[in-house]
Design a protein around this motif. Structure first.
Motif, short mmCIF file in Angstrom:
data_model
loop_
_atom_site.label_atom_id
_atom_site.label_comp_id
_atom_site.label_asym_id
_atom_site.label_seq_id
_atom_site.Cartn_x
_atom_site.Cartn_y
_atom_site.Cartn_z
N LYS A 123 -91.65 51.95 65.69
CA LYS A 123 -92.04 53.19 65.55
C LYS A 123 -93.50 54.51 66.18
CE LYS A 123 -93.14 51.12 60.83
NZ LYS A 123 -93.49 50.88 60.32
N PHE A 124 -93.01 54.08 67.50
CA PHE A 124 -93.57 54.83 68.36
C PHE A 124 -93.37 55.12 69.92
CE2 PHE A 124 -96.67 51.32 66.03
CZ PHE A 124 -97.35 52.50 65.42
N SER A 125 -94.05 56.17 69.99
CA SER A 125 -93.41 57.09 71.52
C SER A 125 -93.35 55.57 72.91
CB SER A 125 -93.89 57.96 71.95
OG SER A 125 -93.42 58.21 73.22
N ARG A 126 -91.93 56.16 73.51
CA ARG A 126 -92.13 55.35 74.04
C ARG A 126 -92.53 55.36 75.55
NH1 ARG A 126 -86.00 58.01 75.83
NH2 ARG A 126 -85.77 56.38 76.96
N LEU A 127 -93.64 56.62 75.24
CA LEU A 127 -94.61 57.02 76.74
C LEU A 127 -95.72 55.93 76.55
CD1 LEU A 127 -94.08 61.07 76.16
CD2 LEU A 127 -93.02 59.23 78.84
N LEU A 128 -95.85 55.52 75.73
CA LEU A 128 -97.00 54.39 75.41
C LEU A 128 -96.26 52.91 75.75
CD1 LEU A 128 -99.46 54.20 74.45
CD2 LEU A 128 -98.71 53.15 72.55
N ILE A 129 -95.86 52.36 75.46
CA ILE A 129 -94.68 51.07 76.42
C ILE A 129 -93.59 51.49 75.43
CG2 ILE A 129 -95.16 49.81 74.23
CD1 ILE A 129 -95.47 47.39 77.05
N GLU A 130 -92.37 50.81 76.81
CA GLU A 130 -90.97 51.15 76.45
C GLU A 130 -90.17 49.96 75.95
OE1 GLU A 130 -88.01 52.53 76.10
OE2 GLU A 130 -87.80 53.72 77.62
N PRO A 131 -90.00 50.01 74.92
CA PRO A 131 -89.84 49.01 74.40
C PRO A 131 -87.68 48.46 74.53
CG PRO A 131 -89.74 50.55 72.42
CD PRO A 131 -90.22 50.85 73.68
N ASN A 132 -87.87 48.99 75.21
CA ASN A 132 -86.28 48.79 75.62
C ASN A 132 -85.80 48.62 77.12
OD1 ASN A 132 -83.49 49.03 75.10
ND2 ASN A 132 -82.97 50.68 76.41
N ARG A 133 -87.42 48.04 77.33
CA ARG A 133 -86.88 47.73 79.04
C ARG A 133 -87.55 46.45 79.19
NH1 ARG A 133 -84.28 51.22 79.52
NH2 ARG A 133 -83.23 53.25 80.34
N SER A 134 -87.33 45.76 80.18
CA SER A 134 -87.76 44.13 80.33
C SER A 134 -89.18 44.39 81.08
CB SER A 134 -87.30 43.56 81.13
OG SER A 134 -86.01 43.77 81.36
N LEU A 135 -89.69 43.32 80.57
CA LEU A 135 -91.66 43.11 81.35
C LEU A 135 -91.89 44.07 82.44
CD1 LEU A 135 -92.87 40.53 79.05
CD2 LEU A 135 -93.30 42.78 78.79
#
Length: 225
Positions: free
Chosen positions: A57-69
């Protein structure tokens, strides 16, 4: 065969506790860098044929859920300066909470002997770094996976039956690039098909795609299962 939908870049909003990072005068928050315009509305259209669905639900500019740690762009220029504790909170309370839900669902389906088709719904900016992306829809998959390749080919065939549009495989990104489906393929080497659906944002108006386009994407996906 169970259909799972996910939408990792549905929104440009921030949780209240991190709202201070967003300056409404900064136009980046309305662009593709903050979210995928049109993707969430397409995701909603596809819900009718899905068995399970998940939205970040939140912006990828906060943390990118489609990238590895380990990815260098896990945190953007807006969140890189956060404290170690705040970054840990983002990883545990947002990133992992979302991804673990999807992973658990897939695991439970496969455990009972069923196959998973996971469609990760995205959109892409038509021009990046001054270069025009010349396709309407991209279907991203792992070329080494016979099952994914076959599914993508069938879906493309069904899409082009009704739509006069350009569809390309593994464009504008490579299907094996760092992403959620790439991670899940490694986690579930059997009975998992992960496809990233990428739709060109040039076809989106007011944060949605044309109804006829979304209808045909839905029907072609249903026919491909």
């Amino acid at each position: 065969m169970k259909l799972i939908l996910s939408c990792e870049h549905a929104s440009n909003v921030l949780p209240q506790k991190f709202a201070y990072l967003k300056n409404d005068q900064d136009t980046v928050w309305t662009t593709h860098r903050a979210y995928d315009p049109g993707a969430f509305r397409l995701f909603q259209e596809l819900l009718e044929i899905s068995d399970f669905s998940f939205t970040y639900k939140f912006s990828r500019l906060l943390i990118e859920p489609n990238r590895s740690l380990h990815h260098p762009n896990l945190f953007s220029e807006y969140s890189k300066s956060l404290s170690k504790q705040e970054k840990g909170d983002l990883i545990n309370s947002y990133y992992l909470r979302y991804r673990n839900k999807v992973e658990k669902c897939i695991s439970e389906i496969i455990k009972v002997g069923e196959e998973v088709v996971h469609i990760s719904v995205h959109s892409f900016t038509p021009i990046l770094n001054g270069v025009e992306r010349k396709t309407d829809i991209g279907l991203l998959y792992d070329p080494s996976s016979k099952a994914e390749k076959k599914f993508a080919q069938i879906w493309k065939l069904n899409l082009t039956k009704e739509l006069d549009i350009k569809i390309r495989f593994n464009y504008p990104y490579l299907g094996r690039a760092d992403g959620f489906t790439t991670y899940l393929r490694r986690k579930f080497p059997n009975n998992y098909i992960g496809i990233e659906l990428e739709v060109n944002q040039k076809m989106a108006k007011r944060n949605t795609f044309p109804k006829a386009l979304m209808f045909e994407i839905k029907n072609s996906l249903k026919a491909s299962l």
